[in-house]
Design a protein around this motif. Sequence first.
Motif, PDB file in Angstrom:
ATOM      1  N   GLY A  29       0.806  -1.214   0.000  1.00 15.93           N
ATOM      2  CA  GLY A  29       0.000   0.000   0.000  1.00 15.93           C
ATOM      3  C   GLY A  29       0.831   1.251   0.000  1.00 15.93           C
ATOM      4  N   ALA A  30       0.413   2.204   0.837  1.00 19.19           N
ATOM      5  CA  ALA A  30       1.000   3.543   0.779  1.00 19.19           C
ATOM      6  C   ALA A  30       2.499   3.551   1.024  1.00 19.19           C
ATOM      7  CB  ALA A  30       0.314   4.438   1.801  1.00 19.19           C
ATOM      8  N   GLY A  31       2.982   2.688   1.901  1.00 20.58           N
ATOM      9  CA  GLY A  31       4.405   2.693   2.203  1.00 20.58           C
ATOM     10  C   GLY A  31       5.262   2.458   0.975  1.00 20.58           C
ATOM     11  N   THR A 108      -2.797   9.935   7.397  1.00 21.42           N
ATOM     12  CA  THR A 108      -1.742  10.307   6.463  1.00 21.42           C
ATOM     13  C   THR A 108      -1.959   9.676   5.094  1.00 21.42           C
ATOM     14  OG1 THR A 108      -0.233  10.362   8.341  1.00 21.42           O
ATOM     15  CG2 THR A 108       0.756  10.389   6.162  1.00 21.42           C
ATOM     16  N   VAL A 109      -2.300   8.406   5.100  1.00 21.99           N
ATOM     17  CA  VAL A 109      -2.496   7.705   3.830  1.00 21.99           C
ATOM     18  C   VAL A 109      -3.754   8.222   3.120  1.00 21.99           C
ATOM     19  CG1 VAL A 109      -2.838   5.453   2.752  1.00 21.99           C
ATOM     20  CG2 VAL A 109      -1.271   5.682   4.680  1.00 21.99           C
ATOM     21  N   ALA A 110      -4.765   8.632   3.901  1.00 22.06           N
ATOM     22  CA  ALA A 110      -5.962   9.224   3.296  1.00 22.06           C
ATOM     23  C   ALA A 110      -5.606  10.492   2.532  1.00 22.06           C
ATOM     24  CB  ALA A 110      -7.005   9.530   4.369  1.00 22.06           C
ATOM     25  N   SER A 334      -4.461  16.812   9.707  1.00 21.07           N
ATOM     26  CA  SER A 334      -3.492  17.914   9.616  1.00 21.07           C
ATOM     27  C   SER A 334      -2.187  17.604  10.348  1.00 21.07           C
ATOM     28  CB  SER A 334      -4.106  19.193  10.202  1.00 21.07           C
ATOM     29  OG  SER A 334      -4.498  18.997  11.546  1.00 21.07           O
ATOM     30  N   ALA A 335      -1.911  16.307  10.591  1.00 23.68           N
ATOM     31  CA  ALA A 335      -0.738  15.922  11.385  1.00 23.68           C
ATOM     32  C   ALA A 335       0.589  16.221  10.691  1.00 23.68           C
ATOM     33  CB  ALA A 335      -0.806  14.436  11.742  1.00 23.68           C
ATOM     34  N   GLY A 336       0.619  16.278   9.363  1.00 21.49           N
ATOM     35  CA  GLY A 336       1.877  16.580   8.669  1.00 21.49           C
ATOM     36  C   GLY A 336       2.017  15.803   7.375  1.00 21.49           C
ATOM     37  N   GLY A 337       3.197  15.920   6.741  1.00 21.73           N
ATOM     38  CA  GLY A 337       3.474  15.214   5.497  1.00 21.73           C
ATOM     39  C   GLY A 337       3.709  13.744   5.743  1.00 21.73           C
ATOM     40  N   ILE A 338       3.589  12.955   4.678  1.00 24.44           N
ATOM     41  CA  ILE A 338       3.659  11.500   4.832  1.00 24.44           C
ATOM     42  C   ILE A 338       5.019  11.032   5.358  1.00 24.44           C
ATOM     43  CG2 ILE A 338       4.328  11.072   2.419  1.00 24.44           C
ATOM     44  CD1 ILE A 338       2.507   8.549   2.593  1.00 24.44           C
ATOM     45  N   LYS A 339       6.116  11.699   4.978  1.00 26.47           N
ATOM     46  CA  LYS A 339       7.431  11.267   5.434  1.00 26.47           C
ATOM     47  C   LYS A 339       7.578  11.463   6.934  1.00 26.47           C
ATOM     48  CE  LYS A 339      12.402  12.009   4.798  1.00 26.47           C
ATOM     49  NZ  LYS A 339      13.442  12.772   4.072  1.00 26.47           N
ATOM     50  N   ASP A 340       7.210  12.654   7.428  1.00 31.18           N
ATOM     51  CA  ASP A 340       7.339  12.939   8.861  1.00 31.18           C
ATOM     52  C   ASP A 340       6.445  12.024   9.690  1.00 31.18           C
ATOM     53  OD1 ASP A 340       9.162  14.968   8.381  1.00 31.18           O
ATOM     54  OD2 ASP A 340       7.609  16.505   8.220  1.00 31.18           O
ATOM     55  N   VAL A 341       5.189  11.872   9.251  1.00 29.47           N
ATOM     56  CA  VAL A 341       4.264  11.039  10.006  1.00 29.47           C
ATOM     57  C   VAL A 341       4.664   9.566   9.932  1.00 29.47           C
ATOM     58  CG1 VAL A 341       1.848  10.381  10.302  1.00 29.47           C
ATOM     59  CG2 VAL A 341       2.433  12.710   9.669  1.00 29.47           C
ATOM     60  N   ALA A 342       5.260   9.168   8.817  1.00 35.39           N
ATOM     61  CA  ALA A 342       5.752   7.786   8.705  1.00 35.39           C
ATOM     62  C   ALA A 342       6.823   7.525   9.761  1.00 35.39           C
ATOM     63  CB  ALA A 342       6.312   7.540   7.308  1.00 35.39           C
TER      64      ALA A 342
END
Length: 431
Positions: A29-31, A108-110, A334-342
């Motif tokens: 998936g998103a990863g 994040t993935v949404a 609104s938690a942040g970009g996918i890299k940071d939240v990952a």
Amino acid sequence: MDKREEQVPLMRVLGLPEVVISGVGVILGAGIYALIGEAAATSGNALWLSFLLSASIAAFTGLSYMELSSMFPEASAEYEYTRQSFGCTLAFITGTLVILSGIIGASTVALGFAGYFNGFTGADLYTVAIFLIISLAAVLFIGIKQSAYIAIIFTFIESAGLVGIIAIALPHIGSVNYLEMPQGISGVFIAASLIFFAYQGFEEIVKLSEETVSPEKNIPKGLLLALIFTIILYILVSISIVSIGGWEAVAGSPNPFAKIAGSVFPEGYLIFTFIALFATANTVLLMMLSASRIMYGMAKKGRLPQAVSYVSKSRRTPVVAIVIVTVLSILFLSAGGIKDVAFITNFTLFATFAIINASVIVLRIIMPDSKRPFKVPFSILKVPVIPLLGIMTCLFFLFQMDMSIILIGVGIIIISATINVLYQTSLKRKG
């Protein structure tokens, strides 16, 4: 009669095939679709090595999950494993970390889905993300069988996309130096700590225990088969994607597969963007599923308000837990970009997995005679070696992250511990 005794149980309908495919679906998936470009920027053509290193954590910890799930086949999963070995306080923190990783990951993935959808329609990102989360919550409410069927369809589509990348790259295999590391071995380690987000999901399989037939057998088998399939597929894909133009061609790209496919044939970009929609939607569905199940399981154990464990009599799904996960997923958009939240999600996973591996060791000591349908092999002086290696690898990759991520992770742990103390204090006052 006690209210807990009257509680409606979840529906046991999942067999081994559904468990395996659901597991593969949440891992893929998103990863892999969104983060592989970010990982290539630091690992270079040695991207495959980053995937292999990340796989070591998944493999070591996966075996520990197999033993624990065979001992305690319950939806509360990590909470129950930790409670049995370390007590309720650490169990609550562990359960909270798992729930948060699912909720923040789903949010994040949404947004990742919304980004791809925006490319087709120009629609507002947050509107699309909210609509996706609510739509998937409706699927979860309808039933586990229906959710599993949708996950199976989406999994085949996203798996076909990864196989397609391998097929496209076949004429280019061997065209680059696969040990080229622009930032040295440290860049490979950093990429491994990031790309582990792509393996997230194998641990979610155990949360299907109360909806699986013969869970003490099918859950460990399903987990093992899903891990083997995805590890092999990921390494082949990582080799393939750098073979076409080298790591520079995809470094930092938010949609690397579409970019690579588009460079090979004109329709490639459109096709792989479309596939990415299914991949991201599937990940959101299964993350919300797992977060709602452990929340339900903790409530059933009395560690969250009893209302959270309510199960619909008609649909046999944990309605309140699904609603809470849905609302929180929307709030975390609104938690942040996918890299940071990952990275934040990976912190919670590394911390949780270290505890899970430690639980296997502790339970071998305090419950040596307990029935274990599956037992992790290889022990020295009665200490299982593989869980020990799992702890070491988790801690090693955790400290490859930026200090800011580590501090955020520590903050989450402190908040979880505080919530636990406040909730238990309120229960004592009511009692």
